[in-house]
Design a protein around this motif. Sequence first.
Motif, PDB file in Angstrom:
ATOM      1  N   ARG A 500       3.890  -2.041  -4.903  1.00  0.00           N
ATOM      2  CA  ARG A 500       3.812  -2.019  -3.441  1.00  0.00           C
ATOM      3  C   ARG A 500       5.183  -2.290  -2.835  1.00  0.00           C
ATOM      4  NH1 ARG A 500       0.202  -5.476   1.034  1.00  0.00           N
ATOM      5  NH2 ARG A 500      -0.310  -3.589   2.216  1.00  0.00           N
ATOM      6  N   ARG A 501       5.913  -3.238  -3.394  1.00  0.00           N
ATOM      7  CA  ARG A 501       7.223  -3.581  -2.849  1.00  0.00           C
ATOM      8  C   ARG A 501       8.259  -2.514  -3.158  1.00  0.00           C
ATOM      9  NH1 ARG A 501       4.014  -7.235  -2.503  1.00  0.00           N
ATOM     10  NH2 ARG A 501       4.259  -8.980  -1.069  1.00  0.00           N
ATOM     11  N   VAL A 502       8.018  -1.701  -4.146  1.00  0.00           N
ATOM     12  CA  VAL A 502       8.889  -0.561  -4.422  1.00  0.00           C
ATOM     13  C   VAL A 502       8.530   0.614  -3.524  1.00  0.00           C
ATOM     14  CG1 VAL A 502       9.621   1.055  -6.230  1.00  0.00           C
ATOM     15  CG2 VAL A 502       9.324  -1.331  -6.771  1.00  0.00           C
ATOM     16  N   GLY A 503       7.355   0.555  -2.877  1.00  0.00           N
ATOM     17  CA  GLY A 503       7.029   1.581  -1.889  1.00  0.00           C
ATOM     18  C   GLY A 503       5.811   2.426  -2.183  1.00  0.00           C
ATOM     19  N   GLU A 504       5.133   2.225  -3.332  1.00  0.00           N
ATOM     20  CA  GLU A 504       3.977   3.052  -3.670  1.00  0.00           C
ATOM     21  C   GLU A 504       2.700   2.413  -3.139  1.00  0.00           C
ATOM     22  OE1 GLU A 504       1.896   4.997  -4.207  1.00  0.00           O
ATOM     23  OE2 GLU A 504       2.670   6.713  -5.280  1.00  0.00           O
TER      24      GLU A 504
END
Length: 734
Positions: A500-504
């Motif tokens: 989630r923190r990487v953007g997915e």
Amino acid sequence: MSVLQSGAPTRPTFWGIGPVGKAAFYYLTVLTVVVFLLGSYRRVARYAEGDADPLPRLDDLPRRIVGAAGTVLSNRTLRDRDVVAGLAHAFVLWGFLTLLLATTILGVDMDFYRPLAGESFFVGDFYLSYSFVVDAMGLLFVVGLGVLLYRRYGVRQGRLWGRHTSAEDDLFVWALFLLGVGGYLTEGFRILGQGYPDFETVSFVGWGVAAALDGAGMTPAMAEATYPLVWWSHSLLAFAFIAAVPMGKPFHMLSSYANVVTHDEDAGRRLPGVPADLEATNAESIDDFTWKELLDQDACTKCGRCSAACPAKASGRPLDPRNVILDLKSYREARDAGDETIPIVSDDLDPDRPGELAYDEGGSVIAAATMESCMACMACMDACPVEIEHLTSFTRMNRQLVDQGDLDRNIQDTFQNVMQQGNTFGESQRNRADWADPLDAEPADAREESVEYLWYVGDYPSFDDRNKKVARSLARLFEEAGVDYGILYDDEVYDGNDVRRVGEEFLFIEQAATLVDAFDECEFEKIVCTDPHAFNTFANEYPELDFQEFADDPMMEVPDENWAGAPVFHWTQVVEDLVDDGRLGLRGDELDYTVTYHDPCHLGRYNGEYEAPRELVRATGCELAEMPRNRDDSFCCGGGGGGLWMEFDEETKPSEERLREALEDTDAGPTVEKFVVACPMCTTMFEDGRKTGGFEGEIEVVDVAELLIEAVEVREDAGVAASEADAAEFPADD
């Protein structure tokens, strides 16, 4: 007869200025206020053009306003980590507000009270008290600015300088300093020109300035003749400063307070979700940013505290949190002025020249490599005195990189593993509980029987050989203490915190949906996690997910109902209670190592748990030597925000720097034998850093669970030895 001539303590407000000058002053006052209000309106109107913020920013507004006032007026956040700067800024703030209030009081007396009441309250004891307080607080104002000027230009403190340092920073601080000094000069010229009225000794700074002017050879007549020039110079500078407030850095005096009022107390640990609308964009343009993210940009004071705290920047990665926020602001202002629109973030920007291509054809504002460098450790947000939520904007840009397919190849491989196998290793889920095979007692299957604790083991303790030892140590502790626990076996999947923190975001929602379905099929009272990352996401993010928003998406399988939540604990919190209850039988003298402890970001800075792991370390008898950077000032291992899955070209890895700190900067120095951690990702990163940094022969990396189980074994061995000794001394009868 004037009040001054009658002998009552006071002073004339337009002494030597004349009716024309007085009229000009009021004209300029109205003009300044109009310019200030129009400029401020334009700023606020620009925020209104930003996207709606998904979080409640204005709920319980009275409490927010009062709380923010306390934070700002106390300068509490500014004193954190830098007491000198915090106190100096407090002097400036308190002095500025006092001078502003004093000017307001004088205006009320001149323009409202006198015309209505036919007399002035600006006389007698009130005037004397007023003059003393204003002189005293004005002195604090000047002294505070003097300290800040010395730190900026004398010692040239590094964090105050950077790519966005410009003439506006110089103009801002010098204008304030000259306003403070100019006020005393104006007062000194007036006191000297009026022949030193006895009661003006209460204006002790102005009196001292008058004496200095007198000593320099200026006569009262000269002071009286020069006073209008000094008064107008001071007034015009004040007008120019007030009019310029909405146009540059001075606006932070308003936007910073607004930012503190509207900040999310769970920012970072709880990321905002994305709309189910597939047409929605994340950071395709600056217009995708919410009004709060635009306010963040304007609230930045360029203090550099976030940059100084950032482990990515310290490791030489192309990330400077301050520059990212200010790059976005600079681009927004240029775009609003009519410059061509360019991509916000992409992989076509040279990370060695961040921001330089922002206005070049084909470039973008932020480089993909800059965002990939972020460890999601929240050090920048914790250090920021004005509550800028860096991680929210960073995640928005990471989500855009995912949409564009511009992410690091290794991250994309990790996504693929999760999508295909349900874990970040790409291993078969059938092997998920193999770590437990060497145990004497098989963990209960929480899918088949009711348990008190549902233990979420996590990916690294399940599949990584080094962390399997940690999982087995923790399982033995649970067995030793008689804990009623169970695991999900192959129904356990990756929790999704770091993807989630990487953007997915959508992959995170899918993982959460799978786990929530598994949770709903089990009977348990509490969840206990090995990994602080999972602990954070179960405690703070899963309960916030609105699965029903995605129910109509044919590509998403989500639960029929949102998760109601459950009490969630990191295992150190649970075992601390077991130790306190005596269920592990530790006496506190089993081990005699000298150790240091590393605070994991997701356990400490994210969730405020600092003491449970330390109490467990002390319970083993070890001597705990704290590193200089500990608790909320801890230095990230480098594994967060997807860093565990990427390779970086850095001279010194964060994990290497942290191990060096343990051996060189702690009070115990090289006598530190063990580097204690409480996070599987930290274990992995520090074991790697121990090898690459050449620390293998100097220090051992151990998890708190491993330290505890060693202490339990020592206690058991001591018990066996004692029993054998008793048997030898008192043999049983034949």
